[in-house]
Design an enzyme around this catalytic site. Structure first.
Site, PDB file in Angstrom:
ATOM      1  N   ASP A 170       0.853  -1.185   0.000  1.00 44.62           N
ATOM      2  CA  ASP A 170       0.000   0.000   0.000  1.00 44.62           C
ATOM      3  C   ASP A 170       0.889   1.234   0.000  1.00 44.62           C
ATOM      4  OD1 ASP A 170      -2.941   1.017   0.607  1.00 44.62           O
ATOM      5  OD2 ASP A 170      -1.535   2.214   1.806  1.00 44.62           O
ATOM      6  N   ILE A 171       0.558   2.217  -0.840  1.00 45.53           N
ATOM      7  CA  ILE A 171       1.329   3.476  -0.885  1.00 45.53           C
ATOM      8  C   ILE A 171       0.955   4.325   0.331  1.00 45.53           C
ATOM      9  CG2 ILE A 171       1.807   5.566  -2.229  1.00 45.53           C
ATOM     10  CD1 ILE A 171       1.125   4.033  -4.745  1.00 45.53           C
TER      11      ILE A 171
ATOM     12  N   GLU B  72      -4.757   2.431  -4.129  1.00 46.13           N
ATOM     13  CA  GLU B  72      -3.302   2.435  -4.102  1.00 46.13           C
ATOM     14  C   GLU B  72      -2.742   1.145  -3.545  1.00 46.13           C
ATOM     15  OE1 GLU B  72      -4.665   4.358  -0.225  1.00 46.13           O
ATOM     16  OE2 GLU B  72      -5.360   4.158  -2.286  1.00 46.13           O
TER      17      GLU B  72
END
Length: 524
Positions: A378-379, A422
């Site tokens: 996950d960003i 994301e």
């Protein structure tokens, strides 16, 4: 057993269908059809060529037979007349008659008045004319030097002798051949000859009535190789010796036959038919020019061959165009399939494809009792990034991070997919927890090293948090539990400071909630 045979047949049929519907198969089929058409056309044209040659042989044979019968019939009449002279000359009462009566008795009126008979003579042993069919008083002349005289003189049993062409001394050099028979005294000694001169115009007129085309030829040749008559007529050829020509050697090799060869006289290639006359020392030769034999066939061959070639090329082009269209369609379908299976923004597999990959690897791992690992990526603080830099920059960042993830999983069996927003999931077959952690660290560092500015992040750049989970043979959960375990590990990585890798517990259990926590990724 029956089921296996049916399955095998079904597999073969499916493979054959797939092959036949491939563009390559269409092109090959079109080419094979074109080649088959050209092959059939070639066979038909070749057979037509052979038929033309056979018809020419039959025509030449028929013409040769006409010439042979005409010559044999006339020469038989002349020989009978000569034989009558020879028989009558030996009778004492005939020799006692006056010359006028001798002429009437010995010379056949129908022979001596024939159109092409020059003269009928009786020569004594010295070669002088003693009886002349043209006059009661013989014309003066001595022919002891002629071959027909010397041959009869030196060969008591010569029979009928046919001379080579010569120019008659009695008729102002008219081209002539002589038919002669020996005259003998009762004791067998040489008494002279009886001869009849035949004007070569007879053969010339006979041959002129036979049509062989502009370059055809018909000849009468002595067995010694001397040309008696040839059509087209050329006085320089008459009397020429052709015994060394390759064609003549073939004439004498067998009684009759046909062959293709080049003329020694004019260099024209012809189909020769020849026949050695059985009762005369003569050879009848009928020759048609090869170019004229095949002229009509060649015109048909050009038309038919051109049409067939055009059709073959047309089939080939049509097959090529059809194959190209099919190839474009297949490419479009493949592209659509790729689009259906990939995320349009990042180029990674989409969630639907991810589900298929996970199911496939999960089943394989359970079947082979092997290990499979997941990375949940996950960003960090991506919502803040979008707010600061805009959605276009956010899309660019997503694409860059996705590319970076893909670059750091090298094995063909490894795969990465966009899970949503994301978030990304990486599937690592046959990878233990330690190996999954190493790959996760590699991705983590690679994303950080991209140096994408993010002032809304505590790290000043775009980073990711990664949760890892592995399924081992002693794991008591299912696929959904494994995903939740990786998701929980990701939550722990974010909860403990972000930009880190967090492994799931080795023996996670299946729970409806993830550690009782409620995640708010909108603020992640």
């Amino acid at each position: 057993m029956i089921g296996k045979d049916r399955s095998r047949r079904a597999t073969i049929i499916q493979r054959a269908y797939r092959f036949l519907t491939e563009p390559r198969a269409i092109v090959i089929g079109g080419l094979l059809l074109a080649v088959t058409m050209l092959g059939l056309c070639t066979i038909v044209l070749y057979q037509g060529r052979e038929d033309a040659l056979e018809r020419a042989r039959e025509t030449s044979s028929n013409l040769g037979l006409v010439v042979e019968r005409d010559i044999e019939r006339n020469f038989e009449i002349y020989d009978l007349s000569l034989q009558a002279v020879a028989d009558g000359f030996n009778q004492a009462d005939v020799r006692g008659l006056s010359r006028h009566l001798q002429r009437e008795v010995l010379f056949d009126h129908s022979t001596t008045t024939a159109k092409y008979v020059g003269s009928m003579l009786v020569l004594d042993a010295a070669g002088n004319i003693v009886l002349d069919s043209a006059n009661d008083v013989p014309r003066p002349g001595n022919f002891a030097d002629r071959k027909y005289f010397t041959f009869q003189r030196d060969n008591p049993h010569a029979g009928l002798f046919i001379s080579d062409p010569f120019r008659s001394r009695l008729r102002d050099g008219v081209p002539t051949i002589a038919l002669s028979r020996r005259l003998s005294h009762p004791d067998g000694s040489f008494a002279g000859i009886a001869l009849v001169g035949i004007n070569l115009t007879y053969f010339r007129q006979l041959f002129a009535g036979l049509s062989l085309g502009p370059h055809g030829a018909i000849s009468l040749i002595g067995r010694d190789g001397v040309m008696v008559m040839r059509q087209p007529y050329d006085p320089r050829v008459i009397g020429r010796n052709l015994s060394q020509a390759s064609t003549f050697r073939r004439f004498t090799a067998t009684a009759d036959g046909s062959f293709l060869d080049t003329s020694a006289i004019d260099g024209t290639r012809r189909l020769y038919y020849f026949r050695n006359l059985p009762d005369l020392p003569l050879i009848v030769m009928v020759a048609q020019a090869e170019s004229e034999i095949y002229a009509a066939w060649r015109r048909r061959a050009i038309r038919t061959g051109s049409l067939t070639a055009a059709l073959g090329i047309g089939f080939s082009m049509l097959a090529y165009l059809l194959a190209a269209q099919l190839r474009r369609r297949m490419r479009a379908e493949a592209e659509l399939e790729i689009l259906a299976r990939t995320d349009g923004l990042t180029g990674l597999s989409n969630r639907r494809t991810l589900g298929e990959i996970l199911e496939q690897e999960w089943r394989r791992a359970r079947r082979t009792r092997s290990i499979v690992s997941l990375l949940f990526v996950d960003i960090d603080r991506f919502k803040a990034y979008n707010d600061l830099y805009g959605h276009q920059a956010g899309d660019d960042a997503l694409t860059t991070v996705a590319h970076c993830i893909g670059e750091n999983i090298r094995r063909p069996s490894d795969s990465a997919a966009r899970y949503g927003g994301e978030e990304f999931i990486v599937v690592l077959p046959d990878t233990p927890p330690s190996g999954a952690a190493q790959i996760a660290e590699k991705i983590l560092n690679a994303v950080s090293d991209l140096g994408i500015e993010h002032t809304g992040s505590e790290f000043g750049r775009v980073t990711v948090s990664i949760g890892t989970a592995s399924w081992t043979p002693d794991y008591d959960g299912d696929l959904a539990a494994m995903i939740r375990a990786a998701d929980e590990a990701l939550y722990q990585a974010k909860a403990t400071g972000r930009n880190k890798v967090w492994p799931a517990p080795a023996r996670a259990s299946v729970r409806e909630t993830i550690g009782g926590h409620s995640r708010d990724f909108a603020a992640s």
